[in-house]
Design an enzyme around this catalytic site. Structure first.
Site, short mmCIF file in Angstrom:
data_model
loop_
_atom_site.label_atom_id
_atom_site.label_comp_id
_atom_site.label_asym_id
_atom_site.label_seq_id
_atom_site.Cartn_x
_atom_site.Cartn_y
_atom_site.Cartn_z
N ARG A 34 0.84 -1.21 0.00
CA ARG A 34 0.00 0.00 0.00
C ARG A 34 0.87 1.25 0.00
NH1 ARG A 34 -3.03 -3.84 2.06
NH2 ARG A 34 -5.30 -3.71 2.12
N GLY A 103 -1.87 -10.94 -4.96
CA GLY A 103 -3.20 -10.32 -5.01
C GLY A 103 -3.11 -8.81 -4.96
N ARG A 131 -7.47 -16.25 -10.29
CA ARG A 131 -7.91 -15.47 -9.13
C ARG A 131 -8.82 -14.34 -9.58
NH1 ARG A 131 -3.22 -14.38 -4.89
NH2 ARG A 131 -5.06 -14.01 -3.61
N SER A 178 -11.56 -8.62 -0.51
CA SER A 178 -11.59 -7.23 -0.02
C SER A 178 -10.67 -6.34 -0.85
CB SER A 178 -11.11 -7.19 1.43
OG SER A 178 -9.73 -7.57 1.49
N SER A 206 -12.04 -9.95 5.20
CA SER A 206 -10.81 -9.19 5.46
C SER A 206 -11.03 -7.69 5.71
CB SER A 206 -9.81 -9.37 4.29
OG SER A 206 -9.70 -10.71 3.92
N GLU A 325 -6.19 -14.86 6.11
CA GLU A 325 -4.83 -15.30 5.80
C GLU A 325 -4.18 -16.03 6.98
OE1 GLU A 325 -2.71 -11.74 4.52
OE2 GLU A 325 -2.24 -11.18 6.57
N HIS A 352 -7.58 -18.21 -3.08
CA HIS A 352 -6.31 -17.60 -2.70
C HIS A 352 -5.16 -18.22 -3.51
CE1 HIS A 352 -7.13 -15.40 1.38
NE2 HIS A 352 -7.72 -14.83 0.35
N ARG A 356 -7.07 -23.14 -0.57
CA ARG A 356 -6.45 -23.45 0.72
C ARG A 356 -7.27 -24.43 1.55
NH1 ARG A 356 -4.00 -17.39 2.19
NH2 ARG A 356 -1.95 -17.87 1.36
N ARG A 397 1.86 -19.87 2.76
CA ARG A 397 1.26 -20.19 4.07
C ARG A 397 1.03 -21.70 4.23
NH1 ARG A 397 1.04 -15.03 5.88
NH2 ARG A 397 0.24 -13.51 4.38
O1 LIG Z 1 -5.28 -6.17 1.09
C1 LIG Z 1 -4.43 -6.97 1.50
O2 LIG Z 1 -3.25 -6.64 1.73
C2 LIG Z 1 -4.85 -8.36 1.72
C3 LIG Z 1 -6.19 -8.66 1.82
C4 LIG Z 1 -6.69 -10.04 2.02
O3 LIG Z 1 -7.17 -10.49 0.78
P1 LIG Z 1 -8.65 -11.14 0.55
O4 LIG Z 1 -9.66 -10.15 0.97
O5 LIG Z 1 -8.65 -11.45 -0.90
O6 LIG Z 1 -8.67 -12.37 1.42
C5 LIG Z 1 -5.59 -10.98 2.52
O7 LIG Z 1 -6.03 -12.30 2.51
C6 LIG Z 1 -4.34 -10.81 1.71
O8 LIG Z 1 -3.32 -11.67 2.17
C7 LIG Z 1 -3.81 -9.40 1.84
C1 LIG Z 2 -3.96 -14.28 0.36
C2 LIG Z 2 -2.70 -13.86 0.44
O1 LIG Z 2 -2.05 -13.11 -0.47
P1 LIG Z 2 -2.51 -12.19 -1.69
O2 LIG Z 2 -2.04 -10.80 -1.34
O3 LIG Z 2 -1.79 -12.73 -2.88
O4 LIG Z 2 -4.01 -12.27 -1.83
C3 LIG Z 2 -1.85 -14.22 1.61
O5 LIG Z 2 -0.74 -13.66 1.72
O6 LIG Z 2 -2.25 -15.06 2.43
#
Ligand SMILES: O=C(O)C1=C[C@@H](OP(=O)(O)O)[C@@H](O)[C@H](O)C1
Ligand SMILES: C=C(OP(=O)(O)O)C(=O)O
Length: 437
Positions: A34, A103, A131, A178, A206, A325, A352, A356, A397
């Protein structure tokens, strides 16, 4: 001779006694990525101190550099610690972005690309094609962007940046991630009309990660209205405006602290994680409560978080929707507990890094466990486990979950432990260091 293409197996260290260690956990992936995006969108240079350097964050930095942002190596303004200095420039294409399987990169950057001048092509690992990205693609089109994709709502795609984006109101179903909401909010201040994101789905995973987005936006001067600040439920509004360049020190990644805390729980030992923040939006902070319920005790002091296992591990019935996560690590501990566990609220984990829920069920059961998938989580009935190969499906993970089980079960071999490089390249060394090897 045919090349040996089988992924390497890492013998997970078995703990011969209670761990007693201090583990310095590197910076948060979610905060680093971010901060990079916000610094790239700012109107003045900024600093990131102690950024995480892992596959996901190096992909983010590389992508921003490809769009013209300068990210220099340096020491922070006070001379301490390693840092990145980010010099925002006019974002431009043509460029190609490799998202890997991050992601945060695949979701946060298409809105940035819409602000660039020229086409930005996004591609990544095979799993990145599966994804969900439809929420970001559809929303950006509504907000005025031109995107070429193959109609599946996923990668690969090209965003034809026009140098600016109208922005305005948009609805998105973020029940699968999210990150759809976070992605639109992060670039929102730079859209001509800002952005108003309305989540329309039945559930939203999340939430702490959305709060992290909002807090980090506010810290660089953005005005954000949220459901929590008296706005409508499920609606976030970002006012257009310039962003400040800040000097930010990245917190340790509390989700990556999980396996080390789990080690204290599983071995009846003690682990100190220095620099655990007194207040944070990171979901990993929930581990203080969850692992306490599972049998440990913790104390947050000026030195960090000291977590102590009691020797007993209890099962838990918990909704992990806010902190998905953390599920693999909790499942691993639950498989070693003295009573059954039910992990709920995490159906979205099927999309994910890997599915998972299926992966945890299969791998724990192949070591002799008794795990069943439910519609939105896992049922885990502890049983005596035995050694074997723990497959990891290119999921960091899964690898750390297997290592947790290996502490208590002899002969566990982790396939491709190098996959931890997604967010924690130092994992094998930190793990053996913790065990005093
Ligand atoms: O915004 C972020 O940094 C994240 C949001 C989450 O994603 P999801 O909402 O897709 O689970 C989390 O699982 C991911 O590891 C990191
Ligand atoms: C879901 C995860 O990662 P991403 O940011 O790729 O969604 C994670 O780190 O568990």
């Amino acid at each position: 001779m045919a090349p040996n293409t089988a992924p390497a197996l890492w013998p997970a260290p078995h703990a011969s006694g209670a761990v007693d260690a201090t583990v310095h956990v590197p910076g948060s992936k979610s905060v680093t990525n971010r901060a990079l995006v916000l610094a790239a969108l700012a109107s003045e240079p900024g600093w990131l101190r102690r950024p995480l350097r892992s596959r996901d964050t190096l992909l983010m930095a590389g992508a921003l550099r490809a769009m013209g942002v300068e990210i220099e190596e340096g020491v922070g303004p006070d001379g301490s610690g390693e840092a990145w200095r980010v010099l925002p420039t006019g974002l431009r294409g043509p460029a190609t972005v490799d998202v890997g399987n991050a992601g945060t990169v695949m979701r946060f950057l298409p809105p940035v690309a819409a602000l660039a001048d020229g086409p930005i092509r996004f591609d990544g690992d095979p799993r990145s094609y599966e994804r969900p990205l439809n929420g970001v693609i559809d929303a950006l089109r509504t907000l005025g962007a031109r995107i070429d994709d193959d109609g599946r709502g996923a990668l690969p795609l090209t965003v034809h940046g026009g140098g600016a984006l109208d922005g305005g109101p948009v609805s998105v179903d973020a029940s699968s991630s999210s990150q759809f909401v976070s992605a639109l909010l992060l670039s929102g201040p730079r859209f001509n009309q800002g952005v108003e994101v309305r989540h329309t789905g039945a559930s939203l995973p999340s939430l702490p990660h959305i709060r992290m987005t909002v807090e980090m936006l506010r810290a660089v001067g953005a005005q954000v209205d949220t459901p929590e600040s008296g706005g409508e439920p499920n609606v976030w509004r970002v006012t257009p405006g310039a962003l400040l360049g800040r000097d930010l020190t990245v917190e340790p990644d509390l989700s990556n602290a999980q396996p080390f805390l789990a080690a204290a729980l599983v071995t009846g030992g003690k682990v100190l994680i220095p620099d655990w923040p007194a207040r944070t939006t990171q979901p990993g902070d929930r581990l203080r409560e969850i692992f306490t319920e599972m049998g440990g005790t913790c104390e947050l002091t000026e030195y960090g978080l000291e977590f102590t296992g009691s020797g007993a591990i209890h099962g838990i019935d918990v909704d992990l929707g806010d902190v998905g996560e953390l599920t693999p690590g909790i499942a691993a501990v639950a498989a070693l507990a003295d009573s059954p566990s039910t992990l709920r609220g995490v159906a979205h984990l099927r999309l994910h890094e890997t599915d998972r829920l299926a992966a945890l069920t299969k791998e724990i059961n192949e070591l002799g466990g008794d795990v069943t998938e439910t519609a939105d989580g896992l049922h885990i009935r502890p049983r005596a486990l035995h050694g074997g190969v723990f497959h990891t499906y290119e999921d960091h993970r899964m690898a750390t979950a297997g290592a947790i089980i290996g502490l208590a079960v002899k002969g566990v071999q982790i396939e491709n432990v190098a996959t931890t490089a997604k967010t924690l390249p130092d994992f094998p060394d930190l793990w053996t260091g913790m065990l005093g090897n």
